[in-house]
Write an enzyme that holds these catalytic residues in place. Structure first.
Site, PDB file in Angstrom:
ATOM      1  N   GLU A  74       0.851  -1.196   0.000  1.00  9.28           N
ATOM      2  CA  GLU A  74       0.000   0.000   0.000  1.00  9.28           C
ATOM      3  C   GLU A  74       0.883   1.243   0.000  1.00  9.28           C
ATOM      4  O   GLU A  74       1.804   1.357   0.805  1.00  9.28           O
ATOM      5  CB  GLU A  74      -0.931  -0.024   1.224  1.00  9.28           C
ATOM      6  CG  GLU A  74      -1.599   1.294   1.570  1.00  9.28           C
ATOM      7  CD  GLU A  74      -2.464   1.903   0.449  1.00  9.28           C
ATOM      8  OE1 GLU A  74      -3.207   1.171  -0.205  1.00  9.28           O
ATOM      9  OE2 GLU A  74      -2.345   3.130   0.244  1.00  9.28           O
ATOM     10  N   GLN A  75       0.552   2.191  -0.864  1.00 12.08           N
ATOM     11  CA  GLN A  75       1.400   3.380  -0.991  1.00 12.08           C
ATOM     12  C   GLN A  75       1.344   4.307   0.212  1.00 12.08           C
ATOM     13  O   GLN A  75       2.322   4.992   0.524  1.00 12.08           O
ATOM     14  CB  GLN A  75       1.012   4.160  -2.241  1.00 12.08           C
ATOM     15  CG  GLN A  75      -0.381   4.773  -2.176  1.00 12.08           C
ATOM     16  CD  GLN A  75      -0.739   5.590  -3.412  1.00 12.08           C
ATOM     17  OE1 GLN A  75       0.048   5.687  -4.335  1.00 12.08           O
ATOM     18  NE2 GLN A  75      -1.926   6.144  -3.429  1.00 12.08           N
ATOM     19  N   TYR A  82     -27.655   9.421   4.566  1.00 10.64           N
ATOM     20  CA  TYR A  82     -27.980   8.270   5.408  1.00 10.64           C
ATOM     21  C   TYR A  82     -27.047   8.214   6.621  1.00 10.64           C
ATOM     22  O   TYR A  82     -25.926   8.718   6.561  1.00 10.64           O
ATOM     23  CB  TYR A  82     -27.923   6.967   4.614  1.00 10.64           C
ATOM     24  CG  TYR A  82     -26.643   6.710   3.844  1.00 10.64           C
ATOM     25  CD1 TYR A  82     -25.524   6.171   4.472  1.00 10.64           C
ATOM     26  CD2 TYR A  82     -26.554   6.984   2.484  1.00 10.64           C
ATOM     27  CE1 TYR A  82     -24.356   5.911   3.760  1.00 10.64           C
ATOM     28  CE2 TYR A  82     -25.388   6.735   1.769  1.00 10.64           C
ATOM     29  CZ  TYR A  82     -24.292   6.201   2.418  1.00 10.64           C
ATOM     30  OH  TYR A  82     -23.143   5.947   1.704  1.00 10.64           O
ATOM     31  N   ASP A 124     -11.855  -1.024  -8.423  1.00  9.07           N
ATOM     32  CA  ASP A 124     -11.855   0.138  -9.316  1.00  9.07           C
ATOM     33  C   ASP A 124     -10.734   0.081 -10.359  1.00  9.07           C
ATOM     34  O   ASP A 124     -10.839   0.710 -11.410  1.00  9.07           O
ATOM     35  CB  ASP A 124     -11.699   1.433  -8.506  1.00  9.07           C
ATOM     36  CG  ASP A 124     -13.026   1.906  -7.918  1.00  9.07           C
ATOM     37  OD1 ASP A 124     -14.035   1.191  -8.063  1.00  9.07           O
ATOM     38  OD2 ASP A 124     -13.042   2.996  -7.311  1.00  9.07           O
TER      39      ASP A 124
HETATM   40  C1  LIG Z   1     -19.206   9.640  -3.729  1.00 11.03           C
HETATM   41  C2  LIG Z   1     -18.930   8.193  -3.755  1.00 11.03           C
HETATM   42  C3  LIG Z   1     -19.784   7.410  -3.053  1.00 11.03           C
HETATM   43  C4  LIG Z   1     -19.591   6.030  -3.101  1.00 11.03           C
HETATM   44  N1  LIG Z   1     -20.481   5.270  -2.419  1.00 11.03           N
HETATM   45  C5  LIG Z   1     -20.377   3.947  -2.505  1.00 11.03           C
HETATM   46  C6  LIG Z   1     -21.323   3.133  -1.847  1.00 11.03           C
HETATM   47  O1  LIG Z   1     -22.248   3.610  -1.205  1.00 11.03           O
HETATM   48  N2  LIG Z   1     -21.203   1.780  -1.970  1.00 11.03           N
HETATM   49  C7  LIG Z   1     -20.180   1.237  -2.698  1.00 11.03           C
HETATM   50  O2  LIG Z   1     -20.128   0.001  -2.793  1.00 11.03           O
HETATM   51  N3  LIG Z   1     -19.232   1.978  -3.322  1.00 11.03           N
HETATM   52  C8  LIG Z   1     -19.315   3.323  -3.246  1.00 11.03           C
HETATM   53  N4  LIG Z   1     -18.393   4.089  -3.879  1.00 11.03           N
HETATM   54  C9  LIG Z   1     -17.321   3.475  -4.676  1.00 11.03           C
HETATM   55  C10 LIG Z   1     -16.198   2.900  -3.850  1.00 11.03           C
HETATM   56  O3  LIG Z   1     -15.705   3.878  -2.976  1.00 11.03           O
HETATM   57  C11 LIG Z   1     -15.041   2.394  -4.715  1.00 11.03           C
HETATM   58  O4  LIG Z   1     -15.553   1.736  -5.836  1.00 11.03           O
HETATM   59  C12 LIG Z   1     -14.205   1.450  -3.882  1.00 11.03           C
HETATM   60  O5  LIG Z   1     -13.594   2.140  -2.829  1.00 11.03           O
HETATM   61  C13 LIG Z   1     -13.107   0.770  -4.713  1.00 11.03           C
HETATM   62  O6  LIG Z   1     -12.218   0.094  -3.877  1.00 11.03           O
HETATM   63  P1  LIG Z   1     -10.780  -0.299  -4.396  1.00 11.03           P
HETATM   64  O7  LIG Z   1     -10.126  -1.006  -3.264  1.00 11.03           O
HETATM   65  O8  LIG Z   1     -10.888  -0.994  -5.703  1.00 11.03           O
HETATM   66  O9  LIG Z   1     -10.050   1.073  -4.705  1.00 11.03           O
HETATM   67  P2  LIG Z   1      -9.613   2.235  -3.718  1.00 11.03           P
HETATM   68  O10 LIG Z   1     -10.545   2.386  -2.588  1.00 11.03           O
HETATM   69  O11 LIG Z   1      -9.334   3.406  -4.577  1.00 11.03           O
HETATM   70  O12 LIG Z   1      -8.233   1.701  -3.088  1.00 11.03           O
HETATM   71  C14 LIG Z   1      -7.034   1.669  -3.831  1.00 11.03           C
HETATM   72  C15 LIG Z   1      -5.868   1.598  -2.878  1.00 11.03           C
HETATM   73  O13 LIG Z   1      -4.679   1.452  -3.629  1.00 11.03           O
HETATM   74  C16 LIG Z   1      -3.693   2.340  -3.154  1.00 11.03           C
HETATM   75  N5  LIG Z   1      -2.814   2.650  -4.276  1.00 11.03           N
HETATM   76  C17 LIG Z   1      -3.093   3.399  -5.370  1.00 11.03           C
HETATM   77  N6  LIG Z   1      -2.053   3.438  -6.201  1.00 11.03           N
HETATM   78  C18 LIG Z   1      -1.074   2.682  -5.636  1.00 11.03           C
HETATM   79  C19 LIG Z   1       0.248   2.333  -6.028  1.00 11.03           C
HETATM   80  N7  LIG Z   1       0.778   2.772  -7.177  1.00 11.03           N
HETATM   81  N8  LIG Z   1       0.973   1.521  -5.211  1.00 11.03           N
HETATM   82  C20 LIG Z   1       0.451   1.068  -4.038  1.00 11.03           C
HETATM   83  N9  LIG Z   1      -0.801   1.380  -3.608  1.00 11.03           N
HETATM   84  C21 LIG Z   1      -1.548   2.170  -4.404  1.00 11.03           C
HETATM   85  C22 LIG Z   1      -4.493   3.534  -2.643  1.00 11.03           C
HETATM   86  O14 LIG Z   1      -3.748   4.297  -1.698  1.00 11.03           O
HETATM   87  C23 LIG Z   1      -5.707   2.852  -2.029  1.00 11.03           C
HETATM   88  O15 LIG Z   1      -5.462   2.474  -0.688  1.00 11.03           O
HETATM   89  C24 LIG Z   1     -18.515   5.464  -3.843  1.00 11.03           C
HETATM   90  C25 LIG Z   1     -17.629   6.274  -4.525  1.00 11.03           C
HETATM   91  C26 LIG Z   1     -17.838   7.640  -4.502  1.00 11.03           C
HETATM   92  C27 LIG Z   1     -16.895   8.512  -5.273  1.00 11.03           C
END
Ligand SMILES: Cc1cc2nc3c(=O)[nH]c(=O)nc-3n(C[C@H](O)[C@H](O)[C@H](O)COP(=O)(O)OP(=O)(O)OC[C@H]3O[C@@H](n4cnc5c(N)ncnc54)[C@H](O)[C@@H]3O)c2cc1C
Length: 391
Positions: A33-34, A216, A296
Site C-alpha cells: 500500500e502506498q 444516510y 476500481d
Molecule cells: C461519492 C462516492 C460514493 C460512493 N459510495 C459507494 C457506496 O455507497 N457503496 C459502494 O459500494 N461503493 C461506493 N463508492 C465506490 C467505492 O468507494 C469504490 O468503488 C471502492 O472504494 C473501490 O475500492 P478499491 O479497493 O478498488 O479502490 P480504492 O478504494 O481506490 O483503493 C485503492 C488503494 O490502492 C492504493 N494505491 C493506489 N495506487 C497505488 C500504487 N501505485 N501503489 C500502491 N498502492 C496504491 C491507494 O492508496 C488505495 O489504498 C462510492 C464512490 C464515490 C466517489
C-alpha cells in the site's frame, strides 16, 4: 498452488478484501500500500446483499451487525417540498428475497475491520509506504518496482490500486479518464445536531433537475453522511479531497427543501469536500499472464448506485475461490474473469444510466421511470451471490 506467493498492490477495501479471502483459503498474500498509514476518507458507503454475503463469508458478520446502520425504508423525495415520490424497502423485504439486507457504514469502519482481520491472520501481511511504480513479468513470476527503487518478486500479482491504477497502466496502457459533467460534495454531520423531524426516514434520496442528494446514517447512527451531486460544464479536479464551503454548496442547492439545506448548513467546514466525477470505458479483459486486476482498477464506476465497493468485495471473494480451486494460475484467472467481467460491466453501465435517471428534469416521473430498474429496486443488482456464484 497452495504455496503461490501472491502480491496485492493497493490496500483499499478491494485489496484488503482480497488479502483476507486469500488468507482464509490458505494463502499468505502480501499487500503493498502506498500510504504511510492506513486511513480511509470520512464518508459513508452502502453495502447491498451481495457485499453482505461476501463479508459474512470473510468472518465479518460482526461488523455488519455492530458497526453499520440498518435502514428499513428508504424514501425518495421531491427536492422542493420533500414530498415522497417512492418508498423502497432496504431491510426485511430484501432478506426475504435475497437472504440479506442493506447496510450503511463509515468507510473507515469497514476498512479498519478488514485490516484488523488481515493482520490477525498475518501481522506482516500489509506493508505500508510501498508505492508501486512499475510491474513486469516473465515465465516464472512478476517483478514490482517500488517508488524507492527496491524490487519485489511474486508468483502472481493482483492490481487493486484504484481507478488510477498503475498496474493497469503497466499491463494495458493508458486509459484516459473522461470528465462526466457531474460534480459532487460529500460531508458528515454529527447526528446530535440534526433535528429528528427532517430524518423521516433516516435514509433518503432527494431528486431535483440536474441534482441529487443522498443522505444516510453511518457509524451505527452517530453520524449523518451525505453526497450531493450537481452538473457543471467545466472540468473539476479528479479525487476526493478538494475543500469546499457551506456557502458554495447552499448556493448550488438554492430552493431545496429544509430537509436537505438544514443538513448542509450543519456540516462542519473541515468535513466538507467536493470533486469531479470521471469515467473510463470498461475493460473487456482484466488479466495479462500472471497479473490480474480487481475493484476500481478493473472497473472504475460512477457512484450513482453506490456499488463500487460492493463490486470490489465481490471480486475479492470470487478471485480467492477461483485461485483456491484451480490447479493452474491461468485457469484461476480465466474462471475469475468468466464469473466477473460481465457482472461488473452490467453494474458499471447501470450506474451510468442511474445518473441520468436521478438527474432528470422531471423528478415527479421517477417512480414510472425506474419501475423494474436497477436504479430503484435493485433489479439485476442484488441477485448475485459471490459466495455461491458458479465459477
Ligand atoms: C461519492 C462516492 C460514493 C460512493 N459510495 C459507494 C457506496 O455507497 N457503496 C459502494 O459500494 N461503493 C461506493 N463508492 C465506490 C467505492 O468507494 C469504490 O468503488 C471502492 O472504494 C473501490 O475500492 P478499491 O479497493 O478498488 O479502490 P480504492 O478504494 O481506490 O483503493 C485503492 C488503494 O490502492 C492504493 N494505491 C493506489 N495506487 C497505488 C500504487 N501505485 N501503489 C500502491 N498502492 C496504491 C491507494 O492508496 C488505495 O489504498 C462510492 C464512490 C464515490 C466517489
Amino acid at each position: 498452488m497452495k504455496n503461490l506467493n501472491i502480491g496485492v498492490v493497493g490496500g483499499g477495501i478491494g485489496g484488503l478484501s482480497a488479502a483476507l479471502a486469500l488468507q482464509r483459503a490458505g494463502f499468505r498474500p502480501v499487500v503493498l500500500e502506498q500510504a504511510p498509514v492506513l486511513a480511509e476518507v470520512g464518508a459513508g458507503i452502502s453495502l447491498s446483499p451481495p457485499a453482505a454475503h461476501a463479508l459474512n463469508s470473510l468472518g465479518l458478520t460482526d461488523v455488519l451487525r455492530t458497526k453499520c446502520f440498518h435502514p428499513e425504508d428508504q424514501c425518495v423525495r421531491h427536492y422542493q417540498d420533500g414530498r415522497p415520490l417512492n418508498w423502497i424497502n432496504r431491510g426485511q423485504a430484501l432478506i426475504e428475497k435475497y437472504g440479506e439486507r442493506y447496510y450503511l457504514v463509515h468507510r473507515a469502519d469497514l476498512h479498519d475491520a478488514l485490516a484488523a482481520a488481515v493482520r490477525a491472520n498475518d501481522p506482516t501481511a500489509i506493508e505500508l509506504d510501498r508505492r508501486c511504480r512499475t510491474v513486469s513479468q516473465d515465465g516464472t513470476g512478476v517483478t514490482v518496482v517500488l517508488a524507492d527503487g527496491s524490487e519485489r518478486r511474486f508468483d502472481a500479482l493482483i492490481g487493486a490500486d484504484g481507478s488510477r491504477s498503475a498496474v493497469r497502466h503497466e499491463i494495458f496502457g493508458p486509459i484516459e479518464p473522461e470528465y462526466t459533467g457531474y460534480i459532487a460534495w460529500r460531508g458528515v454531520v454529527p447526528m446530535e445536531l440534526v433535528p429528528p423531524e427532517i430524518l423521516q426516514p433516516p435514509s433518503g434520496i432527494f431528486l431535483g433537475p440536474g441534482h441529487l442528494v443522498n443522505r444516510y446514517p453511518i457509524r451505527g447512527g452517530k453520524l449523518l453522511n451525505f453526497v450531493a451531486f450537481a452538473e457543471r460544464k467545466e472540468w473539476v479536479e479528479e479525487g476526493w479531497s478538494i475543500r469546499s464551503t457551506v456557502e458554495e454548496l447552499l448556493k448550488e442547492f438554492e430552493g431545496w427543501t429544509p430537509m436537505v439545506r438544514r443538513i448542509m448548513e450543519l456540516v462542519p467546514p473541515d468535513l466538507l469536500f467536493k470533486w469531479g466525477l470521471f469515467d473510463r470505458e470498461p475493460l473487456k479483459t482484466w488479466t495479462k499472464g500472471r497479473i490480474t486486476l480487481l475493484g476500481d482498477a478493473a472497473h472504475p464506476i460512477l457512484p450513482f448506485l453506490g456499488h463500487g465497493a460492493v463490486l470490489a468485495i465481490e471480486d475479492a471473494v470470487v478471485l480467492a475461490r477461483a485461485i483456491a480451486t484451480s490447479d493452474r494460475l491461468e485457469d484461476a484467472f480465466e474462471r475469475y474473469e468468466h464469473a466477473r467481467v460481465e457482472r461488473a460491466a452490467f453494474v458499471v453501465l447501470e450506474s451510468r444510466k442511474a445518473g441520468k435517471v436521478f438527474h432528470a428534469p422531471d423528478p415527479e416521473k421517477y417512480p414510472e421511470r425506474t419501475k423494474g430498474q436497477a436504479a430503484d429496486e435493485g433489479i439485476g443488482l442484488f441477485a448475485y451471490n459471490p459466495v455461491t456464484q458458479p465459477i
